[in-house]
Design an enzyme around this catalytic site. Structure first.
Site, PDB file in Angstrom:
ATOM      1  N   CYS A  51      52.865 148.734 102.012  1.00  0.00           N
ATOM      2  CA  CYS A  51      51.715 148.875 101.118  1.00  0.00           C
ATOM      3  C   CYS A  51      51.935 148.034  99.862  1.00  0.00           C
ATOM      4  CB  CYS A  51      51.516 150.340 100.742  1.00  0.00           C
ATOM      5  SG  CYS A  51      50.196 150.624  99.543  1.00  0.00           S
ATOM      6  N   CYS A  65      49.138 159.536  99.805  1.00  0.00           N
ATOM      7  CA  CYS A  65      49.635 158.601  98.800  1.00  0.00           C
ATOM      8  C   CYS A  65      50.326 159.414  97.714  1.00  0.00           C
ATOM      9  CB  CYS A  65      48.479 157.797  98.219  1.00  0.00           C
ATOM     10  SG  CYS A  65      48.968 156.703  96.869  1.00  0.00           S
ATOM     11  N   ASP A  96      31.774 139.277  70.784  1.00  0.00           N
ATOM     12  CA  ASP A  96      32.677 138.431  71.562  1.00  0.00           C
ATOM     13  C   ASP A  96      33.944 138.242  70.733  1.00  0.00           C
ATOM     14  OD1 ASP A  96      34.081 136.482  72.873  1.00  0.00           O
ATOM     15  OD2 ASP A  96      32.373 135.145  73.190  1.00  0.00           O
ATOM     16  N   ASP A 145      43.643 146.964  71.621  1.00  0.00           N
ATOM     17  CA  ASP A 145      43.975 147.313  73.007  1.00  0.00           C
ATOM     18  C   ASP A 145      43.308 146.295  73.928  1.00  0.00           C
ATOM     19  OD1 ASP A 145      44.786 148.553  75.317  1.00  0.00           O
ATOM     20  OD2 ASP A 145      43.322 150.176  75.210  1.00  0.00           O
ATOM     21  N   CYS A 148      48.932 145.428  77.857  1.00  0.00           N
ATOM     22  CA  CYS A 148      49.205 145.571  79.289  1.00  0.00           C
ATOM     23  C   CYS A 148      49.859 144.309  79.836  1.00  0.00           C
ATOM     24  CB  CYS A 148      47.917 145.887  80.062  1.00  0.00           C
ATOM     25  SG  CYS A 148      46.611 144.658  79.892  1.00  0.00           S
TER      26      CYS A 148
END
Length: 449
Positions: free
Chosen positions: A97, A179, A360, A381, A407
């Site tokens: 997977c 899962c 924007d 963020d 991230c």
């Protein structure tokens, strides 16, 4: 992101063409160290091998997935000499997977890998290390994922529907009945979904399915043509049995099958409930999300007389808790529909001091009316691309403190270097273990003028 297996490309070296390494070839390797993405690294015949599922010190047999001039991507097929740090993968599908890439590592090792990745990126790209390293922010290592996309594909040759998760390094679909990283309320839905979809009159009309668990369980069905009344009734009956909402996504935005459906998630620490629609961005790990918001507020320390700016605000995940502590919160997002839903969330939670704007954020901020008056603190963020255009203008906003939630450690390091040039210093940083069992790294950093 792994590429689909395909043609091989080679470059001549020293006037002679390197011997081909065919996809599918098996090779015995000695793993020397780990790459930042958790793959083992081996060297043979002047080539670098990146081997998923391997640990330093191990001898493994690896199958070639892709080959370039000097770089080979491979997957562990057999372990001859195991590292003492290896553990048996809790999921039987872990090696095929594409969802979980480091289940063979203990959770403590996973956290150490992510911490190392963040530290190396900050040092290598920005020459930085924080004055203080925060402890990793983590939650349960399994049963944490409250949102999942289920792949669906009609096999023309076999005349059957494939349902499951994408395989590692390919477009194949792995049929999965359980899962371990999915939250428990969604497990029965996952197990029963293949039979439901295969039994529809027009299974080829199904593009994919998304599962979500928040204030209710929800099943979003993406369809490429109109569903028949019979198939719609079957989907509704399935969701009724599983006490889940049915959402449909044809053209336009996803819509609830029942107009009375309201979906959302809670931030219990602040007694907040945020409305959400499938397709909106939402953190998949509820426990770490709540801890992340709490840590961001603790680091930013907004006071009741301060004005705070929240950029890339989404549904108000940070803005609403911030509004409970600050005098005023200005929250900005690029997608108008998200701005409207965030403003609705503020109203529904009685927060009149949070104001939401569309902009924007890759362009100049100085012309925006909401910039007038400046800010005491800023929270960022951004998506994986980071926020370079924003941080290049940040000093003009006057903020003394800035919390950056990232991230992508690479763009965080790049933007950190810019913030240093803007007159800030890196006070604190640490990882957020939003995706246990993967090598994906999220991080938080505190900057002060």
């Amino acid at each position: 992101m792994a590429r689909k297996n395909g043609g091989l490309r080679f470059q001549p070296s020293g006037g002679t063409r390197a011997a081909q390494v065919p996809v599918g070839k098996k090779q015995r390797l000695k793993i020397e160290r780990l790459a930042n993405d958790g793959r083992g690294i081996a060297f043979i015949d002047n080539r670098t091998w990146f081997v998923s599922g391997a640990l330093p010190g191990e001898e493994v047999e690896a199958r070639v997935l892709d080959a370039r001039s000097k770089v080979i991507e491979a997957r562990t097929e057999r372990v001859f000499q195991a590292s003492p740090e290896r553990r048996e993968e809790p999921c039987v599908h872990a090696r095929v997977c594409g969802g979980c890439s480091v289940q063979h590592m203990a959770h403590e090792q996973q956290l150490a890998l992510k911490q190392r990745m963040l530290a190396e990126q900050l040092q290598r790209l920005a020459g930085l290390q924080p004055e203080v390293w925060a402890e990793p922010l983590s939650g349960p290592e399994f049963a944490y994922r409250r949102r999942a996309r289920i792949a669906v594909r009609w096999d023309m040759r076999e005349k059957r529907l494939e349902v499951g998760f994408r395989a590692a390094a390919s477009q194949d679909i792995v049929a999965i009945s359980d899962c371990p990283v999915l939250v428990e309320p969604l497990q029965p839905i996952l197990r029963a979904l293949p039979a439901l979809l295969s039994g529809l009159q027009a299974p080829r009309a199904i593009g994919h399915v998304e599962l979500f668990q928040g204030t209710a369980s929800a099943v979003l069905v993406r369809h490429t043509e109109a569903l028949s009344e019979v198939d719609l009734a079957r989907l509704q009956a399935f969701c009724s049995v599983h006490h889940a909402q049915l959402w449909l996504h044809g053209e336009g935005e996803p819509q609830p099958a029942d107009a009375t459906h309201v979906l959302g998630y809670r931030l219990d620490t602040w007694d907040l409930q945020l409305a959400y629609r499938p397709g909106d961005f939402v953190q998949v790990n509820a426990a770490v999300n709540e801890a992340m918001v709490a840590q961001a507020l603790q680091w930013l320390a907004p006071r009741s007389d301060e004005r705070v700016l929240d950029l890339f605000c989404g549904l108000g995940n940070f803005a609403l808790p911030l509004a409970q502590q600050a005098r005023e919160v200005i929250a900005v997002e690029g997608v108008q529909a998200m701005v409207e839903r965030a403003a609705g969330n503020a109203r529904d939670n009685g927060l009149g001091n949070a104001h939401f704007y569309q902009a924007d954020l890759s362009k100049s901020l100085t012309d925006a009316g909401w910039v007038d008056g400046g800010f005491d603190a800023v929270l960022l963020d951004p998506p994986r691309d980071g926020a370079l255009q924003v941080v290049q203008q940040i000093a003009a906003l006057g903020a003394k403190r800035l919390v950056y939630v990232s991230c992508n450690p690479t763009t965080l390091a790049r933007d950190s270097s810019e913030l240093i040039q803007q007159g800030y210093r890196l006070k604190k940083a640490g990882i957020l273990d939003m995706f246990p069992q993967t090598a994906h790294v999220e991080a938080m950093a505190l900057f002060e003028r």
